[in-house]
Each structure stands twice: as structure tokens, then as C-alpha cells.
Write an enzyme that holds these catalytic residues in place. Structure first.
Site, PDB file in Angstrom:
ATOM      1  N   ARG A 119      -5.323   5.675  -7.831  1.00  0.00           N
ATOM      2  CA  ARG A 119      -5.072   7.114  -7.928  1.00  0.00           C
ATOM      3  C   ARG A 119      -4.892   7.552  -9.387  1.00  0.00           C
ATOM      4  NH1 ARG A 119       0.050   7.493  -4.220  1.00  0.00           N
ATOM      5  NH2 ARG A 119      -0.128   9.749  -4.621  1.00  0.00           N
TER       6      ARG A 119
ATOM      7  N   LEU B  30       0.865  -1.173   0.000  1.00  0.00           N
ATOM      8  CA  LEU B  30       0.000   0.000   0.000  1.00  0.00           C
ATOM      9  C   LEU B  30       0.907   1.230   0.000  1.00  0.00           C
ATOM     10  CD1 LEU B  30      -2.675  -0.887   2.742  1.00  0.00           C
ATOM     11  CD2 LEU B  30      -2.944  -1.016   0.265  1.00  0.00           C
ATOM     12  N   ASP B  31       0.457   2.284  -0.663  1.00  0.00           N
ATOM     13  CA  ASP B  31       1.221   3.530  -0.629  1.00  0.00           C
ATOM     14  C   ASP B  31       1.324   4.027   0.803  1.00  0.00           C
ATOM     15  OD1 ASP B  31       1.373   3.441  -3.388  1.00  0.00           O
ATOM     16  OD2 ASP B  31      -0.417   4.691  -3.659  1.00  0.00           O
ATOM     17  N   ARG B  32       2.333   4.818   1.053  1.00  0.00           N
ATOM     18  CA  ARG B  32       2.583   5.309   2.407  1.00  0.00           C
ATOM     19  C   ARG B  32       1.361   6.007   3.006  1.00  0.00           C
ATOM     20  NH1 ARG B  32       7.554   9.387   4.132  1.00  0.00           N
ATOM     21  NH2 ARG B  32       7.095   9.458   6.350  1.00  0.00           N
TER      22      ARG B  32
END
Length: 283
Positions: free
Chosen positions: A207, A74-76
Site C-alpha cells: 500500500r 495481513l492487514d485487517r
């Protein structure tokens, strides 16, 4: 350190609720603890779970990176569900699920992931799909883009979506002038809360796909630069709400993580603002 919450654990599997702000792996310039650090501290044996260490380039050298049982990322700034294998057998089983299928065959065998996102503007359709290949930007290597302008080979990417709520803070449109005002303010006064179901797992996929149709995620500094964040948000409004996977035992299970306080608070504020606007219009 911001610590994850354990959703589920047995002898072979660990399912976590990762908080926003916690990076999964280290990256050049990062000095903060990561999820991988937390895993190694709590589960030292997990270091050897996964593929052989890869070499990650930095400005100074190639640094070894251990998988630590992590099958996906997962992105930060993205919060929510992430799955970790505690044994090699579990890792191989999960990896096979995450990599199964293709653009030609479809992706029905893959784990079903559900994301919740708040985006700028009003989504026209209640549900739909975004099927656009994703590649790295030639201008900024941190960015992923759709279309022919991508650098190198683009990879097939498929995301379904369903609208949960629309927030029209301008009220009912009664005139051309008001419609023009809406267009000028779109992305500031109109928002949509939706679920996204990525069938592939490309970097920044949700995104990028939402941005490609003109509905970027709220407060996304990378894909919606210059757009204002909503009060209470300091990160992009994207949450990994659930994942439906096959356990190594053969049992199918769904693991979920509740919407975090920051996003829940923003939605509550939007509800209040929408109610006030509708009441004002009725008066």
C-alpha cells in the site's frame, strides 16, 4: 465471526484464506473476534507455538500477545493467504525463511508472495520495481511513509509489480482538452489491476509503495483519503493471492487463494464499463 477457509493442513502447518475484515491480532479498541481467537479455539495447543509472549502497549496497560503460530500478518482489510505453524519446529523453519537475506545480500531465500491490487490511475510501465525504505510517519503513527520524513530508522523495502489490465473509462484521447479532462478525473475514471511481489515484509508495504508512486490502492482510507471507492467495495482492493514457501519437510509448495467476490465483482463492472466506452467511441 467471519471464519477463514482452510487451504492446506498437515501435522505441522496450516494455510488459510483470510477474509477481509478479520483482524489477525487484537488491537486497542477492538471488540471483534480475531484470527488469533479462531486459532486458539480450533487449535488450543497452538498458543505456545512461537516466540515468548510480547507486551503490546494500550492506552491503559501492557497486554500480553501470543504469536499463536503466526509467522507473518495481513492487514485487517486485506484478504488472502496466510501461513500458520502448528509446531515450534515448523515455526522456526518458516521464521528463518521470512527473515533471510538483507539489502546487501538480496532476498532470494524468502517466501515469494504475490498480491493482486486495483489502483487509481494508469500505470505507465507494464512492469517495474519500487525500492524505497519505509518508516513510521511522524505526524500519524498509524501511517508508514517512504523517504527522509519518516520517524526513527527506515527499513529497506523492495516490491516488484506487473500490470495485468488497464481500465481507461474516458476512452481514446484525441485532443489536448480531453487530455486535460483525463488529468482532472484521474483516479476516478482510470484504474489499473496489477500483481505485486514484495520481497520484504514491511508493515503496509504494498500500500505504501504504490501510494509513493501516485497509484494508491482503490478504497484505501489510510493512504488514499478522500478518493471515492468503487461500488461494491467497502475495503481496500488488495488480496494476498499466493505464497511460495519451503515446507519443514523440504518440499517447496505454492498455496493460492482465489480473488474474493467483492474484488471480482468490481473488475467485472470495470470490464463492462470499458467495453461500453470503447463501443461508444467506435460509434
Amino acid at each position: 465471526m467471519i471464519e477463514p477457509k482452510i487451504i492446506f493442513e498437515d501435522s505441522s502447518l496450516l494455510v488459510l484464506d483470510k477474509p477481509a475484515g478479520l483482524a489477525v491480532h487484537g488491537f486497542p479498541g477492538n471488540t471483534e473476534p480475531t484470527l488469533a481467537d479462531w486459532l486458539l479455539e480450533k487449535y488450543p495447543d497452538i498458543e505456545s507455538v512461537g516466540e515468548p509472549e510480547s507486551l503490546r502497549p494500550t492506552p491503559y496497560a501492557l497486554l500480553p500477545v501470543s504469536r499463536c503460530g503466526l509467522v507473518h500478518r495481513l492487514d485487517r482489510e486485506t484478504s488472502g493467504v496466510i501461513v500458520v505453524a502448528k509446531t515450534l519446529e515448523a515455526y522456526l523453519s518458516l521464521k528463518q525463511q521470512f527473515s533471510s537475506g538483507s539489502a546487501e545480500e538480496g532476498y532470494e531465500g524468502r517466501p515469494r508472495k504475490t498480491y493482486q491490487a486495483l489502483v487509481y490511475g494508469l500505470m505507465k510501465d507494464d512492469q517495474g520495481e519500487i525500492h524505497r525504505s519505509i518508516g513510521r510517519s511522524r505526524v500519524n503513527p498509524k501511517l508508514r511513509i517512504v523517504g527522509a520524513k519518516a520517524s526513527g530508522t527506515s527499513r529497506d523495502a523492495l516490491t516488484y509489480y506487473k500490470v495485468l489490465e488497464r481500465f481507461n473509462l474516458l476512452g481514446k484521447v484525441e485532443s489536448f482538452e480531453q487530455e486535460e479532462r483525463r488529468k482532472k478525473k484521474e483516479g476516478v475514471s482510470d484504474f489499473t489491476f496489477l500483481e505485486c511481489y514484495p520481497r520484504t515484509g514491511r508493515t503496509h508495504q504494498v500500500r505504501v509503495h504504490l501510494g509513493s508512486i501516485g497509484r494508491p490502492v482503490v478504497c484505501d482510507k489510510l493512504y488514499a483519503p478522500g478518493k471515492p471507492c468503487l461500488p461494491g467495495l467497502t475495503r481496500h482492493a488488495l488480496h494476498a493471492a499466493s505464497i511460495d514457501i519451503m515446507l519443514p519437510t523440504g518440499e517447496r509448495k505454492v498455496f493460492s487463494a482465489p480473488l474474493p467476490i467483492d474484488m471480482a465483482g468490481v473488475l467485472e463492472n470495470l470490464h463492462k464499463a470499458s467495453f461500453e466506452q470503447s463501443t461508444k467511441h467506435e460509434i
